[in-house]
Motif scaffolding. Structure first.
Motif, PDB file in Angstrom:
ATOM      1  N   TRP A 164       1.562   4.083  -3.051  1.00 11.04           N
ATOM      2  CA  TRP A 164       1.358   5.515  -2.829  1.00 11.04           C
ATOM      3  C   TRP A 164       2.621   6.290  -3.183  1.00 11.04           C
ATOM      4  O   TRP A 164       2.561   7.329  -3.859  1.00 11.04           O
ATOM      5  CB  TRP A 164       0.960   5.791  -1.376  1.00 11.04           C
ATOM      6  CG  TRP A 164       0.730   7.248  -1.145  1.00 11.04           C
ATOM      7  CD1 TRP A 164      -0.431   7.940  -1.337  1.00 11.04           C
ATOM      8  CD2 TRP A 164       1.703   8.221  -0.745  1.00 11.04           C
ATOM      9  NE1 TRP A 164      -0.233   9.280  -1.071  1.00 11.04           N
ATOM     10  CE2 TRP A 164       1.064   9.475  -0.695  1.00 11.04           C
ATOM     11  CE3 TRP A 164       3.049   8.148  -0.412  1.00 11.04           C
ATOM     12  CZ2 TRP A 164       1.726  10.648  -0.328  1.00 11.04           C
ATOM     13  CZ3 TRP A 164       3.714   9.321  -0.053  1.00 11.04           C
ATOM     14  CH2 TRP A 164       3.048  10.542  -0.015  1.00 11.04           C
ATOM     15  N   ILE A 165       3.780   5.798  -2.750  1.00 12.22           N
ATOM     16  CA  ILE A 165       5.050   6.474  -3.023  1.00 12.22           C
ATOM     17  C   ILE A 165       5.290   6.569  -4.528  1.00 12.22           C
ATOM     18  O   ILE A 165       5.646   7.629  -5.041  1.00 12.22           O
ATOM     19  CB  ILE A 165       6.212   5.768  -2.297  1.00 12.22           C
ATOM     20  CG1 ILE A 165       6.106   6.054  -0.798  1.00 12.22           C
ATOM     21  CG2 ILE A 165       7.570   6.193  -2.852  1.00 12.22           C
ATOM     22  CD1 ILE A 165       7.021   5.211   0.066  1.00 12.22           C
TER      23      ILE A 165
ATOM     24  N   THR B 113       0.812  -1.212   0.000  1.00  8.33           N
ATOM     25  CA  THR B 113       0.000   0.000   0.000  1.00  8.33           C
ATOM     26  C   THR B 113       0.847   1.264   0.000  1.00  8.33           C
ATOM     27  O   THR B 113       0.668   2.146  -0.845  1.00  8.33           O
ATOM     28  CB  THR B 113      -0.949   0.006   1.214  1.00  8.33           C
ATOM     29  OG1 THR B 113      -1.746  -1.186   1.168  1.00  8.33           O
ATOM     30  CG2 THR B 113      -1.855   1.215   1.206  1.00  8.33           C
ATOM     31  N   ARG B 114       1.788   1.347   0.936  1.00 11.06           N
ATOM     32  CA  ARG B 114       2.632   2.546   1.011  1.00 11.06           C
ATOM     33  C   ARG B 114       3.516   2.642  -0.231  1.00 11.06           C
ATOM     34  O   ARG B 114       3.732   3.741  -0.762  1.00 11.06           O
ATOM     35  CB  ARG B 114       3.483   2.527   2.278  1.00 11.06           C
ATOM     36  CG  ARG B 114       4.284   3.798   2.449  1.00 11.06           C
ATOM     37  CD  ARG B 114       4.907   3.918   3.828  1.00 11.06           C
ATOM     38  NE  ARG B 114       5.579   5.190   3.953  1.00 11.06           N
ATOM     39  CZ  ARG B 114       6.835   5.333   4.342  1.00 11.06           C
ATOM     40  NH1 ARG B 114       7.551   4.265   4.674  1.00 11.06           N
ATOM     41  NH2 ARG B 114       7.386   6.519   4.421  1.00 11.06           N
TER      42      ARG B 114
ATOM     43  N   THR C  60       7.188  12.260 -10.091  1.00  9.33           N
ATOM     44  CA  THR C  60       6.941  11.068  -9.286  1.00  9.33           C
ATOM     45  C   THR C  60       7.570   9.876 -10.002  1.00  9.33           C
ATOM     46  O   THR C  60       7.874   9.948 -11.200  1.00  9.33           O
ATOM     47  CB  THR C  60       5.430  10.813  -9.117  1.00  9.33           C
ATOM     48  OG1 THR C  60       4.877  10.492 -10.392  1.00  9.33           O
ATOM     49  CG2 THR C  60       4.711  12.018  -8.507  1.00  9.33           C
TER      50      THR C  60
ATOM     51  N   GLU D 207       6.143   7.224 -10.943  1.00 11.90           N
ATOM     52  CA  GLU D 207       5.211   6.856 -12.015  1.00 11.90           C
ATOM     53  C   GLU D 207       5.426   7.735 -13.253  1.00 11.90           C
ATOM     54  O   GLU D 207       5.522   7.234 -14.376  1.00 11.90           O
ATOM     55  CB  GLU D 207       3.784   6.987 -11.484  1.00 11.90           C
ATOM     56  CG  GLU D 207       2.712   6.445 -12.367  1.00 11.90           C
ATOM     57  CD  GLU D 207       1.367   6.493 -11.659  1.00 11.90           C
ATOM     58  OE1 GLU D 207       1.022   5.483 -11.027  1.00 11.90           O
ATOM     59  OE2 GLU D 207       0.704   7.545 -11.713  1.00 11.90           O
ATOM     60  N   GLU D 208       5.511   9.044 -13.048  1.00 10.47           N
ATOM     61  CA  GLU D 208       5.715   9.975 -14.160  1.00 10.47           C
ATOM     62  C   GLU D 208       7.072   9.742 -14.830  1.00 10.47           C
ATOM     63  O   GLU D 208       7.181   9.760 -16.063  1.00 10.47           O
ATOM     64  CB  GLU D 208       5.649  11.417 -13.661  1.00 10.47           C
ATOM     65  CG  GLU D 208       4.286  11.838 -13.182  1.00 10.47           C
ATOM     66  CD  GLU D 208       4.308  13.148 -12.418  1.00 10.47           C
ATOM     67  OE1 GLU D 208       3.211  13.720 -12.269  1.00 10.47           O
ATOM     68  OE2 GLU D 208       5.375  13.595 -11.955  1.00 10.47           O
TER      69      GLU D 208
ATOM     70  N   HIS E  68       3.170   6.541  -6.916  1.00  9.81           N
ATOM     71  CA  HIS E  68       2.168   7.401  -7.541  1.00  9.81           C
ATOM     72  C   HIS E  68       2.272   8.867  -7.103  1.00  9.81           C
ATOM     73  O   HIS E  68       2.052   9.771  -7.920  1.00  9.81           O
ATOM     74  CB  HIS E  68       0.765   6.883  -7.227  1.00  9.81           C
ATOM     75  CG  HIS E  68      -0.324   7.736  -7.786  1.00  9.81           C
ATOM     76  ND1 HIS E  68      -0.625   7.782  -9.132  1.00  9.81           N
ATOM     77  CD2 HIS E  68      -1.182   8.589  -7.175  1.00  9.81           C
ATOM     78  CE1 HIS E  68      -1.616   8.629  -9.328  1.00  9.81           C
ATOM     79  NE2 HIS E  68      -1.972   9.133  -8.160  1.00  9.81           N
ATOM     80  N   SER E  69       2.621   9.115  -5.828  1.00 13.19           N
ATOM     81  CA  SER E  69       2.450  10.464  -5.275  1.00 13.19           C
ATOM     82  C   SER E  69       3.712  11.183  -4.812  1.00 13.19           C
ATOM     83  O   SER E  69       3.708  12.407  -4.737  1.00 13.19           O
ATOM     84  CB  SER E  69       1.489  10.403  -4.081  1.00 13.19           C
ATOM     85  OG  SER E  69       0.248   9.890  -4.489  1.00 13.19           O
ATOM     86  N   HIS E  70       4.755  10.456  -4.454  1.00 10.09           N
ATOM     87  CA  HIS E  70       5.940  11.132  -3.902  1.00 10.09           C
ATOM     88  C   HIS E  70       6.721  11.851  -5.005  1.00 10.09           C
ATOM     89  O   HIS E  70       7.155  11.241  -5.973  1.00 10.09           O
ATOM     90  CB  HIS E  70       6.859  10.123  -3.198  1.00 10.09           C
ATOM     91  CG  HIS E  70       8.139  10.739  -2.729  1.00 10.09           C
ATOM     92  ND1 HIS E  70       8.195  11.583  -1.646  1.00 10.09           N
ATOM     93  CD2 HIS E  70       9.405  10.661  -3.222  1.00 10.09           C
ATOM     94  CE1 HIS E  70       9.443  11.980  -1.482  1.00 10.09           C
ATOM     95  NE2 HIS E  70      10.192  11.440  -2.427  1.00 10.09           N
ATOM     96  N   MET E  71       6.890  13.167  -4.846  1.00  9.92           N
ATOM     97  CA  MET E  71       7.650  13.960  -5.802  1.00  9.92           C
ATOM     98  C   MET E  71       9.141  13.787  -5.523  1.00  9.92           C
ATOM     99  O   MET E  71       9.612  14.110  -4.441  1.00  9.92           O
ATOM    100  CB  MET E  71       7.271  15.438  -5.691  1.00  9.92           C
ATOM    101  CG  MET E  71       8.094  16.354  -6.572  1.00  9.92           C
ATOM    102  SD  MET E  71       7.956  16.027  -8.343  1.00  9.92           S
ATOM    103  CE  MET E  71       6.335  16.665  -8.685  1.00  9.92           C
TER     104      MET E  71
END
Length: 93
Positions: free
Chosen positions: A46-47, A42-43, A59, A61-62, A49-52
């Motif tokens: 999130w990392i 889960t974490r 991120t 993902e990006e 997907h969301s952590h810049m």
């Protein structure tokens, strides 16, 4: 040289440089395994997907979508989250 400051030597940068020189890159499956092993499902999701990651400008993902080597993303995450060197290569199996 006599003026070489061993305390200021950046081992992480050297490691990344050597990794790039001697490897063809990290597979996404290996990247996701490292993420899951270190942060959990889960974490970790999130990392990714969301952590810049400021050092790389996006991120995980990006950056993956943009073609950045997952190895570079992993090393940047290791720095951001201060993952100790003994855990940066994943769990021993």
């Amino acid at each position: 040289p006599a003026d070489f400051d061993l305390d200021a030597f950046d081992y992480a940068s050297l490691s990344r440089c050597l990794s790039r020189r001697y490897n063809d890159g990290m597979r996404l499956t290996e990247f996701h395994k490292l993420i899951t092993d270190e942060f959990g499902d889960t974490r970790g999701a999130w990392i990714v997907h969301s952590h810049m990651i400021v050092a790389l400008g996006g991120t995980a993902e990006e950056l993956i979508e943009a073609g950045t080597d997952p190895r570079d993303i992993w090393w940047a995450l290791c720095e951001d989250f201060r993952i100790p060197p003994e855990r940066q290569l994943g769990k021993d199996e």
